[in-house]
Design a protein around this motif. Structure first.
Motif, PDB file in Angstrom:
ATOM      1  N   ARG A 209       1.424   9.067   1.303  1.00  0.00           N
ATOM      2  CA  ARG A 209       1.692   8.024   2.299  1.00  0.00           C
ATOM      3  C   ARG A 209       2.515   6.910   1.637  1.00  0.00           C
ATOM      4  NH1 ARG A 209      -0.710  11.467   4.704  1.00  0.00           N
ATOM      5  NH2 ARG A 209      -2.243  11.269   6.390  1.00  0.00           N
ATOM      6  N   GLU A 210       3.608   7.273   0.998  1.00  0.00           N
ATOM      7  CA  GLU A 210       4.357   6.318   0.178  1.00  0.00           C
ATOM      8  C   GLU A 210       5.493   5.611   0.904  1.00  0.00           C
ATOM      9  OE1 GLU A 210       3.005   9.710  -2.628  1.00  0.00           O
ATOM     10  OE2 GLU A 210       4.077   9.602  -0.713  1.00  0.00           O
TER      11      GLU A 210
ATOM     12  N   VAL B  53      -8.217  10.364  -2.305  1.00  0.00           N
ATOM     13  CA  VAL B  53      -6.856  10.699  -2.730  1.00  0.00           C
ATOM     14  C   VAL B  53      -6.707  10.170  -4.150  1.00  0.00           C
ATOM     15  CG1 VAL B  53      -4.396  10.419  -2.310  1.00  0.00           C
ATOM     16  CG2 VAL B  53      -5.979  10.531  -0.373  1.00  0.00           C
TER      17      VAL B  53
ATOM     18  N   ASP C 223      -5.498   7.825   8.585  1.00  0.00           N
ATOM     19  CA  ASP C 223      -5.057   6.473   8.221  1.00  0.00           C
ATOM     20  C   ASP C 223      -5.379   6.199   6.753  1.00  0.00           C
ATOM     21  OD1 ASP C 223      -4.093   5.972  10.722  1.00  0.00           O
ATOM     22  OD2 ASP C 223      -5.693   4.603  11.343  1.00  0.00           O
ATOM     23  N   MET C 224      -4.535   5.416   6.130  1.00  0.00           N
ATOM     24  CA  MET C 224      -4.656   5.120   4.709  1.00  0.00           C
ATOM     25  C   MET C 224      -5.657   3.992   4.468  1.00  0.00           C
ATOM     26  SD  MET C 224      -1.459   4.332   2.150  1.00  0.00           S
ATOM     27  CE  MET C 224      -0.729   3.222   3.358  1.00  0.00           C
TER      28      MET C 224
ATOM     29  N   ASP D 118       3.017   5.969  -6.105  1.00  0.00           N
ATOM     30  CA  ASP D 118       1.799   6.142  -5.316  1.00  0.00           C
ATOM     31  C   ASP D 118       0.600   5.553  -6.043  1.00  0.00           C
ATOM     32  OD1 ASP D 118       2.309   8.419  -7.132  1.00  0.00           O
ATOM     33  OD2 ASP D 118       0.368   9.134  -6.437  1.00  0.00           O
TER      34      ASP D 118
ATOM     35  N   LEU E  42      -8.175   8.469   2.606  1.00  0.00           N
ATOM     36  CA  LEU E  42      -7.703   8.682   3.966  1.00  0.00           C
ATOM     37  C   LEU E  42      -8.917   8.753   4.884  1.00  0.00           C
ATOM     38  CD1 LEU E  42      -4.969  11.451   3.438  1.00  0.00           C
ATOM     39  CD2 LEU E  42      -4.636   8.970   3.578  1.00  0.00           C
TER      40      LEU E  42
ATOM     41  N   VAL F  32      -0.838   5.197  -0.841  1.00  0.00           N
ATOM     42  CA  VAL F  32      -1.572   6.250  -1.534  1.00  0.00           C
ATOM     43  C   VAL F  32      -0.737   7.526  -1.542  1.00  0.00           C
ATOM     44  CG1 VAL F  32      -3.785   5.252  -0.847  1.00  0.00           C
ATOM     45  CG2 VAL F  32      -2.807   7.107   0.513  1.00  0.00           C
TER      46      VAL F  32
ATOM     47  N   SER G  28       0.823  -1.211   0.000  1.00  0.00           N
ATOM     48  CA  SER G  28       0.000   0.000   0.000  1.00  0.00           C
ATOM     49  C   SER G  28       0.853   1.256   0.000  1.00  0.00           C
ATOM     50  CB  SER G  28      -0.937  -0.007   1.217  1.00  0.00           C
ATOM     51  OG  SER G  28      -0.192  -0.152   2.414  1.00  0.00           O
TER      52      SER G  28
ATOM     53  N   VAL H 129      -6.988   1.534   1.219  1.00  0.00           N
ATOM     54  CA  VAL H 129      -6.749   1.106  -0.166  1.00  0.00           C
ATOM     55  C   VAL H 129      -7.688  -0.034  -0.514  1.00  0.00           C
ATOM     56  CG1 VAL H 129      -4.328   1.820  -0.175  1.00  0.00           C
ATOM     57  CG2 VAL H 129      -4.926  -0.513   0.518  1.00  0.00           C
TER      58      VAL H 129
END
Length: 230
Positions: A20-21, A91, A159-160, A71, A76, A17, A15, A162
């Motif tokens: 947040r890579e 995102v 928090d991410m 990304d 989020l 995004v 993951s 996906v």
């Protein structure tokens, strides 16, 4: 190709995004180091991973830059209500028509991946034939199947989130949530096996925040200042 296929699967399922890579950057960095091709591997202030192979002939060297973004589009966490419904901030781009009942993963600050499903608070279509498709992302929330107190303990704002779409082969094709553009990152890592050019300086960059307007790649034009860019 089994080893190469496993590497692509790893890249696609890690993951990351836009903004947040960190996880995917570390994964790519590890693979880049294992190639023993690059003389220098660094991360710039925005988060781009820049891998450089110096020229043997400095006097005639051109600087050639190849870029793929690491990304991916996603979400989020924007709000958690009293009932534990996890609301989302987008995102990148997504197709609203395909979100309902999609499996997702919420990655919290501890790195734990919490499986969930995108749901809406409306009556389901089979019990309300007049139901129309959700018009905005605000209609959706992540159903985690946990008690509200447990959700608030595990999940934080920012928090991410996906899509939980495992990498797999379908006929002669491959599918997966992170293939845009992890397959490009994979192609750069694979390309080093076939490169014999020692005259030019080669820079392979894995850029950030493409889904938010190619922000990472944009600054590479001035920071790397290549003669040729791909």
């Amino acid at each position: 190709m089994e080893k190469e296929f496993a590497q692509l699967k790893d890249l696609a399922e890690t993951s990351g995004v836009s903004g947040r890579e960190s996880r995917i950057r570390e994964t790519i960095k590890t693979y880049a180091q294992q190639t023993d091709f690059f003389d220098e591997i660094e991360t710039d202030v925005l988060g781009n991973l820049i891998c450089t192979r110096r020229s043997v002939s400095q006097a005639k060297a051109r600087r050639i830059l190849a870029v793929a973004h690491m990304d991916q589009a996603g979400f989020l966490v924007s709000h958690i209500n009293a009932e534990g419904a996890v609301r989302l901030h987008p995102v990148g781009t997504y197709d609203l028509r395909g979100l309902l009942a999609q499996p997702v993963l919420v990655e919290n600050k501890s790195g734990e991946l919490l499986p969930g499903t995108l749901a809406t608070a409306t009556e389901p279509i089979h019990t309300d034939p007049q139901q129309v498709a959700p018009a905005t992302l605000d209609a959706f929330y992540v159903e985690l199947g946990l008690r509200p107190d447990d959700i608030r303990e595990k999940v934080s704002l920012g928090d991410m989130v996906v899509f939980d779409a495992p990498f797999r082969q379908v006929g002669n094709h491959i599918v997966g949530a992170g293939l845009d553009d992890r397959i490009g990152c994979w192609a750069l890592l694979q390309a080093v096996k076939d490169i014999s050019n020692e005259t030019d300086e080669l820079v392979f960059a894995f850029s950030v925040q493409e889904e938010l307007g190619s922000r990472g790649a944009t600054i590479l034009g001035s920071s790397v200042a290549p003669d040729i860019a791909i």
